[in-house]
Write a protein that holds these residues in place. Structure first.
Motif, PDB file in Angstrom:
ATOM      1  N   VAL A  74      15.435  23.323  30.478  1.00 39.00           N
ATOM      2  CA  VAL A  74      15.285  22.476  29.288  1.00 39.00           C
ATOM      3  C   VAL A  74      14.530  21.164  29.550  1.00 39.00           C
ATOM      4  N   SER A  77      10.843  21.832  30.075  1.00 36.90           N
ATOM      5  CA  SER A  77      10.239  22.438  28.881  1.00 36.90           C
ATOM      6  C   SER A  77      10.176  21.460  27.719  1.00 36.90           C
ATOM      7  N   THR A  78      11.025  20.453  27.729  1.00 46.40           N
ATOM      8  CA  THR A  78      11.019  19.433  26.683  1.00 46.40           C
ATOM      9  C   THR A  78       9.845  18.476  26.835  1.00 46.40           C
ATOM     10  N   THR A  79       9.427  18.232  28.073  1.00 49.64           N
ATOM     11  CA  THR A  79       8.427  17.194  28.330  1.00 49.64           C
ATOM     12  C   THR A  79       7.075  17.720  28.791  1.00 49.64           C
ATOM     13  N   GLN A 102      13.099  14.468  21.992  1.00 44.17           N
ATOM     14  CA  GLN A 102      12.687  14.732  23.369  1.00 44.17           C
ATOM     15  C   GLN A 102      13.524  13.916  24.347  1.00 44.17           C
ATOM     16  N   PHE A 105      17.224  15.320  24.497  1.00 45.09           N
ATOM     17  CA  PHE A 105      17.370  16.554  25.265  1.00 45.09           C
ATOM     18  C   PHE A 105      17.147  16.319  26.756  1.00 45.09           C
ATOM     19  N   LEU A 106      16.158  15.508  27.078  1.00 46.78           N
ATOM     20  CA  LEU A 106      15.858  15.234  28.481  1.00 46.78           C
ATOM     21  C   LEU A 106      17.058  14.624  29.189  1.00 46.78           C
ATOM     22  N   TYR A 180       5.681  10.687  28.708  1.00 44.30           N
ATOM     23  CA  TYR A 180       6.643  11.267  27.774  1.00 44.30           C
ATOM     24  C   TYR A 180       7.530  10.136  27.264  1.00 44.30           C
TER      25      TYR A 180
END
Length: 314
Positions: A74, A77-79, A102, A105-106, A180
């Motif tokens: 995760v 894949s988020t960033t 973002q 989740f990170l 990010y």
């Protein structure tokens, strides 16, 4: 930025700068980033497939490993997709709310990863120090509750973050000096008193790193004491061998955290890209090496992985 892209309190979009000072090298920097992300995807998906496909691996140790592999997918894949779009296509815009999601989740999944690593220590402690009670202690029900507790802790700690950021006016421009939506990089754009955000961010890091790492160290002290009391050298070697992969994962996760924190404070006098590169190292390194560590060191997973590729060749 035009008025149409602004709301009363925040910009409709932020602009990601990438790595300040190294914009001319973005294409070259993207090569190791993309390679690390590809390895993380391939390794963690392979781990999940192997554990799911083999009923013999549906044991507590491997169920925790499956949790770790799923979590590792995760943060990167988020960033990384947006980061690579910035590097390759100069697609710098990111919606304000997408940026907050973002960030949520990170950080949430990083906290979950720390909790699962701690749970894996508990698994090793029970297996080595209380082997007769292993199957009665680590039931499916308890493993499910541990997983739910890891999610609940992360969500509880991170839910205030987007709401705290949403209340600010962003009068210092929409450009985030990062690749990010890193929390402190966004806070620096806010106009107003951001002391609570700073304190809250530091408090969460201290709670996670200090508390979890303290329990990890204490557990391994008890494990080491139990191993050294084993009668045969072969039994001691086997017990140590079961912990090697997990110690590698612990070092892969916490060492970049500590190094990134040190660089963050030292880099105040250095170029901004030094701090950003160190944070990206923390973002990519653990998720890439965890499946490699467990794939090479854990016999059952190694054999299943080799068998999987041999069947493909046939």
């Amino acid at each position: 930025m035009s008025s149409s892209s602004m709301t009363s309190t925040h910009p409709a979009v932020f602009l990601l700068m990438g790595i300040p000072g190294l914009e001319h090298l973005h294409i070259w920097i993207s090569i190791p980033f993309c390679s690390a992300y590809s390895l993380a995807l391939l390794g963690n998906c392979t781990l999940l497939f192997i554990i799911q496909a083999d009923a013999a691996l549906h044991e507590p140790m491997y169920l925790f490993l499956a949790m770790l592999a799923a979590i590792d997918l995760v943060p990167s894949s988020t960033t990384l997709p947006k980061m690579l779009a910035t590097f390759w296509f100069r697609d710098r815009e990111i919606n304000f709310y997408v940026c907050l999601v973002q960030m949520f989740f990170l950080h949430s999944f990083s906290i979950m990863e720390s909790a699962v690593l701690l749970a894996m220590v508990f698994d090793h402690y029970t297996a080595i120090c209380k082997p007769l009670h292993y199957t009665t202690v680590l039931t499916r029900h308890l493993i499910t509750r541990i997983g739910m507790a890891a999610v609940a802790r992360a969500v509880t700690l991170m839910t205030p973050l987007p709401f705290l950021l949403r209340r600010f006016h962003y009068c210092r421009g929409p450009v985030i000096a990062h690749c990010y939506c890193e929390h402190m990089a966004v806070v620096r754009l806010a106009f107003g008193d951001t002391r609570f955000n700073n304190i809250y961010g530091i408090a969460v890091v201290l709670i996670i790193v200090v508390l979890d790492l303290r329990f990890v160290i204490l557990s391994y002290i008890f494990i080491l004491r139990a191993v050294l009391q084993l009668a045969s050298q072969e039994a001691r070697y086997k017990a140590f061998g079961t912990c090697v992969s997990h110690i590698g994962a612990i070092l892969a996760f916490y060492t970049p955290v500590v190094l990134s924190s040190i660089v963050h404070h030292v880099a105040c006098r250095a170029a901004p890209h030094v701090d950003i590169l160190s944070v990206n190292f923390y973002l990519l390194f653990p998720h890439m090496v965890n499946p490699i560590i467990y794939g090479f060191k854990t016999k059952q997973i190694r054999e299943q992985g080799i068998g999987l590729f041999l069947r493909k060749d046939v």
